[in-house]
Design a protein around this motif. Structure first.
Motif, PDB file in Angstrom:
ATOM      1  N   LEU A 309       0.911  -1.431  -0.212  1.00 14.79           N
ATOM      2  CA  LEU A 309      -0.304  -0.312   0.075  1.00 14.79           C
ATOM      3  C   LEU A 309       0.996   1.124  -0.024  1.00 14.79           C
ATOM      4  CD1 LEU A 309      -2.621  -0.820   1.765  1.00 14.79           C
ATOM      5  CD2 LEU A 309      -2.780  -1.606   0.026  1.00 14.79           C
ATOM      6  N   GLN A 310       0.538   1.946  -0.500  1.00 15.50           N
ATOM      7  CA  GLN A 310       1.095   3.563  -0.733  1.00 15.50           C
ATOM      8  C   GLN A 310       0.704   4.347   0.399  1.00 15.50           C
ATOM      9  OE1 GLN A 310      -0.739   5.186  -4.326  1.00 15.50           O
ATOM     10  NE2 GLN A 310       0.526   3.697  -5.857  1.00 15.50           N
ATOM     11  N   GLY A 311      -0.161   4.440   1.159  1.00 12.68           N
ATOM     12  CA  GLY A 311      -0.340   5.066   2.726  1.00 12.68           C
ATOM     13  C   GLY A 311      -0.306   4.164   4.131  1.00 12.68           C
ATOM     14  N   LYS A 312      -0.796   4.672   4.188  1.00 12.34           N
ATOM     15  CA  LYS A 312      -0.662   4.180   5.382  1.00 12.34           C
ATOM     16  C   LYS A 312      -1.734   3.227   6.392  1.00 12.34           C
ATOM     17  CE  LYS A 312       2.080   7.303   8.187  1.00 12.34           C
ATOM     18  NZ  LYS A 312       1.955   8.068  10.187  1.00 12.34           N
ATOM     19  N   SER A 313      -1.804   2.197   6.716  1.00 11.05           N
ATOM     20  CA  SER A 313      -3.540   1.072   6.577  1.00 11.05           C
ATOM     21  C   SER A 313      -3.057   0.270   8.328  1.00 11.05           C
ATOM     22  CB  SER A 313      -3.460   1.010   5.609  1.00 11.05           C
ATOM     23  OG  SER A 313      -2.497  -0.385   5.950  1.00 11.05           O
ATOM     24  N   PHE A 314      -4.433   0.425   8.782  1.00  8.59           N
ATOM     25  CA  PHE A 314      -4.351  -0.555  10.159  1.00  8.59           C
ATOM     26  C   PHE A 314      -5.570  -1.938   9.475  1.00  8.59           C
ATOM     27  CE2 PHE A 314      -7.604   2.687  11.044  1.00  8.59           C
ATOM     28  CZ  PHE A 314      -8.279   1.666  11.385  1.00  8.59           C
ATOM     29  N   LEU A 315      -5.551  -2.766  10.268  1.00  8.35           N
ATOM     30  CA  LEU A 315      -6.320  -4.001  10.530  1.00  8.35           C
ATOM     31  C   LEU A 315      -6.370  -4.119  12.074  1.00  8.35           C
ATOM     32  CD1 LEU A 315      -8.034  -6.629   9.403  1.00  8.35           C
ATOM     33  CD2 LEU A 315      -6.144  -7.414   9.309  1.00  8.35           C
ATOM     34  N   ILE A 316      -8.284  -4.286  12.480  1.00  9.94           N
ATOM     35  CA  ILE A 316      -8.404  -4.453  14.229  1.00  9.94           C
ATOM     36  C   ILE A 316      -9.583  -6.093  13.793  1.00  9.94           C
ATOM     37  CG2 ILE A 316      -9.869  -4.086  15.855  1.00  9.94           C
ATOM     38  CD1 ILE A 316      -7.293  -2.254  14.743  1.00  9.94           C
ATOM     39  N   ARG A 317      -9.252  -6.658  13.502  1.00  6.71           N
ATOM     40  CA  ARG A 317     -10.017  -7.828  14.228  1.00  6.71           C
ATOM     41  C   ARG A 317     -11.008  -8.466  15.321  1.00  6.71           C
ATOM     42  NH1 ARG A 317     -10.011 -13.211  14.515  1.00  6.71           N
ATOM     43  NH2 ARG A 317      -7.158 -13.667  14.392  1.00  6.71           N
ATOM     44  N   TRP A 318     -12.178  -8.625  15.090  1.00 10.65           N
ATOM     45  CA  TRP A 318     -12.333  -9.138  16.563  1.00 10.65           C
ATOM     46  C   TRP A 318     -13.590 -10.881  15.699  1.00 10.65           C
ATOM     47  CZ3 TRP A 318     -12.342  -9.329  21.715  1.00 10.65           C
ATOM     48  CH2 TRP A 318     -13.254  -9.804  22.643  1.00 10.65           C
ATOM     49  N   ALA A 319     -12.637 -11.785  16.293  1.00 12.22           N
ATOM     50  CA  ALA A 319     -12.916 -12.842  15.716  1.00 12.22           C
ATOM     51  C   ALA A 319     -13.178 -12.890  14.164  1.00 12.22           C
ATOM     52  CB  ALA A 319     -14.386 -13.403  16.296  1.00 12.22           C
ATOM     53  N   ASP A 320     -14.252 -13.380  13.841  1.00  9.58           N
ATOM     54  CA  ASP A 320     -14.767 -13.138  11.819  1.00  9.58           C
ATOM     55  C   ASP A 320     -15.582 -11.945  11.816  1.00  9.58           C
ATOM     56  OD1 ASP A 320     -16.915 -13.494  13.045  1.00  9.58           O
ATOM     57  OD2 ASP A 320     -17.987 -14.237  11.633  1.00  9.58           O
ATOM     58  N   ASP A 321     -15.114 -10.945  12.489  1.00  9.91           N
ATOM     59  CA  ASP A 321     -15.610  -9.283  12.848  1.00  9.91           C
ATOM     60  C   ASP A 321     -14.658  -8.020  12.576  1.00  9.91           C
ATOM     61  OD1 ASP A 321     -17.013  -6.519  12.125  1.00  9.91           O
ATOM     62  OD2 ASP A 321     -18.150  -6.995  14.024  1.00  9.91           O
ATOM     63  N   PHE A 322     -13.915  -7.486  11.460  1.00 10.06           N
ATOM     64  CA  PHE A 322     -12.807  -7.049  11.229  1.00 10.06           C
ATOM     65  C   PHE A 322     -13.156  -5.516  10.071  1.00 10.06           C
ATOM     66  CE2 PHE A 322     -13.029  -9.877   7.672  1.00 10.06           C
ATOM     67  CZ  PHE A 322     -12.171  -8.642   6.479  1.00 10.06           C
ATOM     68  N   LEU A 323     -12.106  -4.376  10.499  1.00  7.50           N
ATOM     69  CA  LEU A 323     -12.012  -3.608   9.244  1.00  7.50           C
ATOM     70  C   LEU A 323     -10.565  -3.189   8.613  1.00  7.50           C
ATOM     71  CD1 LEU A 323     -14.237  -1.050  11.899  1.00  7.50           C
ATOM     72  CD2 LEU A 323     -14.534  -2.055   9.851  1.00  7.50           C
ATOM     73  N   ILE A 324     -10.385  -2.665   8.239  1.00 10.30           N
ATOM     74  CA  ILE A 324      -9.279  -2.234   7.440  1.00 10.30           C
ATOM     75  C   ILE A 324      -9.696  -0.654   7.629  1.00 10.30           C
ATOM     76  CG2 ILE A 324      -7.224  -2.879   5.433  1.00 10.30           C
ATOM     77  CD1 ILE A 324      -8.484  -5.354   5.307  1.00 10.30           C
ATOM     78  N   GLY A 325      -8.114  -0.021   7.688  1.00 14.97           N
ATOM     79  CA  GLY A 325      -8.421   1.538   7.717  1.00 14.97           C
ATOM     80  C   GLY A 325      -6.835   2.111   6.781  1.00 14.97           C
ATOM     81  N   CYS A 326      -7.883   2.540   6.060  1.00 13.72           N
ATOM     82  CA  CYS A 326      -6.444   3.283   5.217  1.00 13.72           C
ATOM     83  C   CYS A 326      -6.763   4.506   4.635  1.00 13.72           C
ATOM     84  CB  CYS A 326      -6.852   2.514   3.450  1.00 13.72           C
ATOM     85  SG  CYS A 326      -6.922   0.681   3.521  1.00 13.72           S
ATOM     86  N   GLU A 327      -5.288   5.185   4.774  1.00 15.75           N
ATOM     87  CA  GLU A 327      -5.259   6.529   4.564  1.00 15.75           C
ATOM     88  C   GLU A 327      -5.242   7.205   2.838  1.00 15.75           C
ATOM     89  OE1 GLU A 327      -1.788   9.593   4.842  1.00 15.75           O
ATOM     90  OE2 GLU A 327      -1.176   7.522   4.519  1.00 15.75           O
ATOM     91  N   TRP A 328      -5.610   6.290   1.821  1.00 16.83           N
ATOM     92  CA  TRP A 328      -5.447   6.741   0.420  1.00 16.83           C
ATOM     93  C   TRP A 328      -7.135   5.864  -0.142  1.00 16.83           C
ATOM     94  CZ3 TRP A 328      -3.769  11.010   0.419  1.00 16.83           C
ATOM     95  CH2 TRP A 328      -2.253  11.131   0.877  1.00 16.83           C
ATOM     96  N   GLU A 329      -7.191   6.228  -0.621  1.00 13.96           N
ATOM     97  CA  GLU A 329      -9.076   5.789  -1.770  1.00 13.96           C
ATOM     98  C   GLU A 329      -8.612   4.830  -2.321  1.00 13.96           C
ATOM     99  OE1 GLU A 329     -12.808   6.890  -3.907  1.00 13.96           O
ATOM    100  OE2 GLU A 329     -11.364   8.695  -3.652  1.00 13.96           O
ATOM    101  N   ASP A 330      -7.227   5.544  -3.354  1.00 15.61           N
ATOM    102  CA  ASP A 330      -6.796   4.165  -3.921  1.00 15.61           C
ATOM    103  C   ASP A 330      -6.947   2.661  -3.245  1.00 15.61           C
ATOM    104  OD1 ASP A 330      -7.349   5.950  -6.208  1.00 15.61           O
ATOM    105  OD2 ASP A 330      -5.302   5.973  -6.251  1.00 15.61           O
ATOM    106  N   ASP A 331      -5.786   2.710  -1.997  1.00 13.03           N
ATOM    107  CA  ASP A 331      -5.408   1.559  -1.080  1.00 13.03           C
ATOM    108  C   ASP A 331      -6.513   0.807  -0.690  1.00 13.03           C
ATOM    109  OD1 ASP A 331      -3.018   2.268  -1.619  1.00 13.03           O
ATOM    110  OD2 ASP A 331      -2.511   3.237   0.053  1.00 13.03           O
ATOM    111  N   ALA A 332      -7.657   1.657   0.057  1.00 19.54           N
ATOM    112  CA  ALA A 332      -8.796   1.178   0.542  1.00 19.54           C
ATOM    113  C   ALA A 332      -9.120   0.384  -0.563  1.00 19.54           C
ATOM    114  CB  ALA A 332     -10.047   2.100   0.791  1.00 19.54           C
ATOM    115  N   ARG A 333      -9.266   0.743  -2.224  1.00 18.41           N
ATOM    116  CA  ARG A 333     -10.937   0.185  -3.129  1.00 18.41           C
ATOM    117  C   ARG A 333      -9.598  -1.498  -3.601  1.00 18.41           C
ATOM    118  NH1 ARG A 333     -14.540   3.114  -5.252  1.00 18.41           N
ATOM    119  NH2 ARG A 333     -15.022   4.531  -4.321  1.00 18.41           N
TER     120      ARG A 333
END
Length: 498
Positions: A309-333
């Protein structure tokens, strides 16, 4: 490519044999456990300083402090070996499960849960505990243990559907807990810090606090909110066993896991054998699901996704429920496009209707609105940008609408079903329910939603007590006097640091 599978790890099968851990120094007062044999009731370890089993304060993680020194030493030894060599494959672990180990598993098993198909409660099992555990150990040691089917019930979901919940027999829970302790000692060294589900030392509020901090540190502008469709029901058992074998290749442990996965479910006196999935509600399921998703998602993100990824990012997971945060829209897509392909390789499906890309950028201080940001739900809370009392933009959380509706509906139904109970008993139960609600949802900024539940509980209690009979109407004036004697606990913030 982000969807590239970890082919390198597939080629490099680290089938290392477990190092010898028995010692030969001095006269032993207790029988020494040896690789490849099941333990006996009076087991211990001895040897020279620095050798396995001598020092219990090793660098590996095992979670909570155990009451049995022998069990603690065994788990610490496993944890230290797993932490020292991340490619080590453990081939002789089942022999560590002796009667003392099972007794520790008994103490760590919930005693207030509903019984399984055999109807045996924890109290009944504990009346003759030592003999029952010796019998269980003998069946485990000789391979004669037969996993009973899981009793299945259906619970209502927020979307109107049904969620299956499995209730295992109490003795089966003890055996599952023992194996879960072994697996946990190994895999706690491998799990990523952003994986919080069903792990010792982790909680939902820790995951919520980390999510909030990571959003501020990364400067996240986009959130990939993903949902795995029917994860526990569609988990491929063959792939799960293959993944476990990369770290734990003990035949006895694997056979026990296979028995639990293939035991079937009992639903209204009908035995049903399922070809895939693991029963929700069983003791072993959270550990197995974490192992599977650690391989499918966590390692893939750390090794293949984040570095690309070009920008910063993170992953938070609780069992099968998770979120991925991205700094840039292209990375998120790119991540959003890669997720379905990655999970499809492991015969799982990302739910297309419940997976979304959400704009979640911190608004400019010069503007008076949140610039079209969206909101997302995670662990029962809706996250959104709002101004603080000092006028700064901050991330706030409130009880999700579905969870609020469910809580209020449950309180209303309980007051209706128990309106004929003794008033003191009703009061005590309502206090427990409200305090439990506050202890989870009582985070900073959510006081208003807690107050809604408190007001609703008073309304529901007065309404249904007024319908105990045709002469039991309670006016608000009378209820106010009653409330001075039986005051329902008012909302309270328990997690100010979240």
């Amino acid at each position: 490519m982000l969807e590239a599978c970890d082919e390198r790890s597939n080629r490099e099968e680290p089938w290392a044999v477990l190092a010898e851990h028995s010692t030969d120094g001095g006269e032993a007062k207790k029988k020494v456990w040896k690789p490849g044999t099941w333990g006996t009731e009076t087991q211990g370890t001895h040897g020279r300083e620095g050798e396995a089993g001598y020092d219990a304060s090793l660098e590996g993680k095992t979670g909570e402090t155990l009451s049995s020194p022998t069990v603690s030493t065994k788990l610490q030894w496993i944890a230290e070996q797993a932490a020292r060599d991340r490619k080590r494959v453990f081939t002789t672990l089942a022999h560590l499960i002796d009667v003392d180990f099972l007794k520790e598993a008994f103490h760590r098993t919930r005693k207030d849960a509903a019984p399984g198909v055999d109807g045996v409660t924890a109290e009944e099992y504990g009346k003759n505990l030592d003999e029952n555990l010796r019998n269980l150990h003998e069946r485990l040691r000789t391979g004669r243990y037969k996993a009973p089917p899981v009793k299945r019930v259906w619970l209502d979901k927020d979307d109107g559907g049904k969620r299956p919940i499995g209730m295992a027999g109490f003795e089966d829970k003890i055996a599952q807990r023992a194996v879960a302790m072994i697996l946990g000692a190994v895999y706690e060294q491998d799990f990523e810090s952003f994986s919080h589900g069903f792990r010792e030392g982790h909680s939902q509020h820790q995951a919520l606090a980390e999510l909030r901090e990571r959003c501020k540190e990364v400067g996240v502008a986009w959130i990939v909110d993903a949902d795995v469709a029917h994860f526990f029901d569609s988990l491929d058992r063959g792939l799960l066993i293959r993944i476990i074998k990369r770290r734990v290749n003990d035949g006895a442990i694997l056979r026990l896991i296979g028995k639990w996965l293939n035991a079937g479910v009992m639903e209204e006196s009908t035995l049903i054998h399922l070809e895939k999935g693991t029963p929700q509600g069983s003791v072993i399921s959270p550990v197995l699901s974490n192992i599977f998703l650690h391989h499918v998602l966590d390692r893939w993100y750390v090794r293949d996704v984040e570095p690309r990824l070009q920008g910063k990012s993170f992953l938070i997971r609780w069992a099968d429920d998770f979120l991925i945060g991205c700094e840039w829209e292209d990375d998120a897509r790119r991540v959003l496009a890669a997720l379905p392909k990655r999970f499809e390789r492991f015969r799982l499906t990302i739910h297309p209707a419940k997976t979304a890309l959400i704009r979640f950028q911190k608004p400019s201080s010069k503007k008076g609105t949140d610039c079209g940001n969206g909101t997302f739900d995670f662990l029962g809370f809706t996250h959104f940008w709002a101004r603080s009392r000092q006028g700064y933009w901050v991330i706030k959380r409130k009880t999700a609408k579905k969870r609020l509706r469910r809580a209020m509906k449950a309180l209303w139904q309980w007051c209706r079903d128990h309106r004929h109970d003794n008033v003191m008993e009703q009061y005590q139960q309502l206090c427990r329910k409200l305090r439990g609600h506050y202890q989870y949802y009582g985070i900073r900024g959510n006081y208003g939603m807690l107050k809604l539940v408190w007001v609703h509980s008073e309304n529901a209690w007065r309404y249904w007590m007024s319908r105990r009979s045709n002469k039991s109407y309670i006016s608000w004036e009378l209820f106010a006097r009653l409330s001075r004697v039986f005051p329902l606990p008012k909302p309270r913030i328990y997690h100010a640091a979240c």
